[in-house]
Design a protein around this motif. Sequence first.
Motif, PDB file in Angstrom:
ATOM      1  N   LYS A  64       0.889  -0.955   0.566  1.00 22.12           N
ATOM      2  CA  LYS A  64       0.099  -0.242  -0.236  1.00 22.12           C
ATOM      3  C   LYS A  64       1.053   1.190   0.015  1.00 22.12           C
ATOM      4  CE  LYS A  64      -0.482  -0.198   4.882  1.00 22.12           C
ATOM      5  NZ  LYS A  64      -1.155  -0.881   6.078  1.00 22.12           N
ATOM      6  N   ILE A  65      -0.203   2.477  -0.247  1.00 21.15           N
ATOM      7  CA  ILE A  65       0.435   4.016  -0.166  1.00 21.15           C
ATOM      8  C   ILE A  65      -0.005   4.259   0.606  1.00 21.15           C
ATOM      9  CG2 ILE A  65       1.113   6.156  -1.255  1.00 21.15           C
ATOM     10  CD1 ILE A  65       1.817   4.730  -4.380  1.00 21.15           C
ATOM     11  N   ARG A  66       0.684   5.569   2.045  1.00 23.34           N
ATOM     12  CA  ARG A  66       0.272   5.233   2.969  1.00 23.34           C
ATOM     13  C   ARG A  66       0.325   7.441   2.883  1.00 23.34           C
ATOM     14  NH1 ARG A  66       0.881   3.740   8.653  1.00 23.34           N
ATOM     15  NH2 ARG A  66      -1.236   3.013   7.965  1.00 23.34           N
ATOM     16  N   TYR A  67      -0.387   7.482   3.181  1.00 20.67           N
ATOM     17  CA  TYR A  67      -0.728   9.199   2.153  1.00 20.67           C
ATOM     18  C   TYR A  67      -1.072   9.537   4.295  1.00 20.67           C
ATOM     19  CZ  TYR A  67      -0.533   8.204  -2.200  1.00 20.67           C
ATOM     20  OH  TYR A  67      -0.976   7.902  -3.817  1.00 20.67           O
ATOM     21  N   GLU A  68      -0.098  11.165   4.557  1.00 21.61           N
ATOM     22  CA  GLU A  68      -0.354  12.087   5.499  1.00 21.61           C
ATOM     23  C   GLU A  68      -1.568  13.171   5.230  1.00 21.61           C
ATOM     24  OE1 GLU A  68       2.420  12.082   7.909  1.00 21.61           O
ATOM     25  OE2 GLU A  68       2.981   9.816   8.217  1.00 21.61           O
ATOM     26  N   VAL A  69      -2.723  13.348   5.725  1.00 25.07           N
ATOM     27  CA  VAL A  69      -3.290  14.901   5.689  1.00 25.07           C
ATOM     28  C   VAL A  69      -3.020  14.933   7.014  1.00 25.07           C
ATOM     29  CG1 VAL A  69      -5.209  15.530   5.379  1.00 25.07           C
ATOM     30  CG2 VAL A  69      -4.352  13.481   3.449  1.00 25.07           C
ATOM     31  N   HIS A  70      -3.178  16.037   7.174  1.00 23.49           N
ATOM     32  CA  HIS A  70      -3.739  16.848   8.579  1.00 23.49           C
ATOM     33  C   HIS A  70      -4.502  18.081   8.846  1.00 23.49           C
ATOM     34  CE1 HIS A  70       0.579  15.456   9.634  1.00 23.49           C
ATOM     35  NE2 HIS A  70       1.626  16.271   8.615  1.00 23.49           N
ATOM     36  N   LEU A  71      -5.353  18.417   9.331  1.00 23.36           N
ATOM     37  CA  LEU A  71      -6.297  18.602   9.079  1.00 23.36           C
ATOM     38  C   LEU A  71      -6.609  18.827  10.868  1.00 23.36           C
ATOM     39  CD1 LEU A  71      -8.215  19.688   7.754  1.00 23.36           C
ATOM     40  CD2 LEU A  71     -10.111  17.244   7.788  1.00 23.36           C
ATOM     41  N   GLY A  72      -6.518  20.434  10.745  1.00 22.38           N
ATOM     42  CA  GLY A  72      -6.638  20.854  12.722  1.00 22.38           C
ATOM     43  C   GLY A  72      -5.010  20.144  13.466  1.00 22.38           C
ATOM     44  N   LYS A  73      -6.012  20.001  14.591  1.00 21.98           N
ATOM     45  CA  LYS A  73      -4.790  19.040  15.390  1.00 21.98           C
ATOM     46  C   LYS A  73      -4.955  17.343  15.105  1.00 21.98           C
ATOM     47  CE  LYS A  73      -7.568  18.228  19.259  1.00 21.98           C
ATOM     48  NZ  LYS A  73      -7.798  18.534  20.890  1.00 21.98           N
ATOM     49  N   HIS A  74      -5.393  16.617  14.316  1.00 21.00           N
ATOM     50  CA  HIS A  74      -5.189  15.467  14.170  1.00 21.00           C
ATOM     51  C   HIS A  74      -4.430  15.640  12.467  1.00 21.00           C
ATOM     52  CE1 HIS A  74      -8.298  15.912  16.958  1.00 21.00           C
ATOM     53  NE2 HIS A  74      -8.114  14.985  17.345  1.00 21.00           N
ATOM     54  N   THR A  75      -4.316  14.045  12.370  1.00 23.63           N
ATOM     55  CA  THR A  75      -3.741  13.157  11.289  1.00 23.63           C
ATOM     56  C   THR A  75      -3.816  12.364  10.450  1.00 23.63           C
ATOM     57  OG1 THR A  75      -1.323  14.253  11.993  1.00 23.63           O
ATOM     58  CG2 THR A  75      -1.359  12.556  10.279  1.00 23.63           C
ATOM     59  N   PHE A  76      -4.334  12.723   9.550  1.00 26.32           N
ATOM     60  CA  PHE A  76      -5.600  11.284   8.935  1.00 26.32           C
ATOM     61  C   PHE A  76      -4.443  10.418   8.396  1.00 26.32           C
ATOM     62  CE2 PHE A  76      -9.535  13.677   9.132  1.00 26.32           C
ATOM     63  CZ  PHE A  76      -9.831  12.684   9.310  1.00 26.32           C
ATOM     64  N   GLU A  77      -4.161   8.646   8.346  1.00 26.19           N
ATOM     65  CA  GLU A  77      -3.458   8.493   7.288  1.00 26.19           C
ATOM     66  C   GLU A  77      -4.135   7.441   6.586  1.00 26.19           C
ATOM     67  OE1 GLU A  77       0.609   7.723  10.813  1.00 26.19           O
ATOM     68  OE2 GLU A  77      -1.414   5.680  10.476  1.00 26.19           O
ATOM     69  N   ILE A  78      -3.976   7.699   4.752  1.00 23.35           N
ATOM     70  CA  ILE A  78      -4.952   7.391   3.346  1.00 23.35           C
ATOM     71  C   ILE A  78      -4.172   6.182   3.346  1.00 23.35           C
ATOM     72  CG2 ILE A  78      -5.859   7.381   2.326  1.00 23.35           C
ATOM     73  CD1 ILE A  78      -5.816  10.422   4.674  1.00 23.35           C
ATOM     74  N   ASP A  79      -4.631   4.974   4.036  1.00 23.39           N
ATOM     75  CA  ASP A  79      -4.143   3.233   2.640  1.00 23.39           C
ATOM     76  C   ASP A  79      -4.863   3.754   1.822  1.00 23.39           C
ATOM     77  OD1 ASP A  79      -2.138   3.497   4.925  1.00 23.39           O
ATOM     78  OD2 ASP A  79      -3.126   1.750   5.837  1.00 23.39           O
ATOM     79  N   GLU A  80      -3.886   3.237   0.797  1.00 23.58           N
ATOM     80  CA  GLU A  80      -3.819   3.270  -0.591  1.00 23.58           C
ATOM     81  C   GLU A  80      -4.086   1.723  -0.714  1.00 23.58           C
ATOM     82  OE1 GLU A  80      -4.566   4.759  -5.372  1.00 23.58           O
ATOM     83  OE2 GLU A  80      -3.077   5.700  -3.935  1.00 23.58           O
ATOM     84  N   PHE A  81      -4.282   0.425  -0.629  1.00 22.56           N
ATOM     85  CA  PHE A  81      -3.919  -0.560  -1.588  1.00 22.56           C
ATOM     86  C   PHE A  81      -3.885  -0.799  -2.541  1.00 22.56           C
ATOM     87  CE2 PHE A  81      -6.355  -0.369   2.701  1.00 22.56           C
ATOM     88  CZ  PHE A  81      -5.504  -1.110   3.764  1.00 22.56           C
ATOM     89  N   PHE A  82      -2.924  -2.284  -3.393  1.00 26.51           N
ATOM     90  CA  PHE A  82      -2.560  -2.694  -4.410  1.00 26.51           C
ATOM     91  C   PHE A  82      -2.292  -4.124  -3.987  1.00 26.51           C
ATOM     92  CE2 PHE A  82      -0.577   1.116  -4.101  1.00 26.51           C
ATOM     93  CZ  PHE A  82      -1.253   2.743  -5.195  1.00 26.51           C
TER      94      PHE A  82
END
Length: 158
Positions: free
Chosen positions: A89-107
């Motif tokens: 997978k590729i993991r993307y990090e998105v910072h939003l306010g005081k939190h971080t979303f870790e988004i996994d795009e699977f292959f």
Amino acid sequence: MTVEIERKFLVTSNDFKKEATTSYRIKQGFLNSHEERVVRVRLKEDKGYLTVKGKSSEDGLIRFEWEREISSQDAEELLKLCERGIIDKIRYEVHLGKHTFEIDEFFGDNEGLIIAEIELQAKHENFKKPDWLGKEVSGDIKYYNSQLGKQPYKSWKS
């Protein structure tokens, strides 16, 4: 040793990629994926990790986690011993306010599945929900990486 509070969501579009500040490739497998605990080996770019996770709470939000960095060479060797179904997978990090979303795009066998995770300090902590965040799947075991190796996403489609 820590306890993590984590919520998981399906992702409804690729818009998160425009907001991502970081992305990296992850290859991981499981030496053990028993319902009481999982032992994961992860290769994140050029760093290796060995992680033990305990059983999730009934709502799937809280679980014990222990993690240590290991050499990438050790991780590569341990991946050869893992149960079938290596996750890519590729993991993307998105910072939003005081939190971080870790988004996994699977292959591979899980291609088409995109899951966002957010770690919280408290079970009912409020956080900003981006437009691309879809249905919550926290606690749904079929979305656990340890299960995606055994029953990949492409096998769900009928």
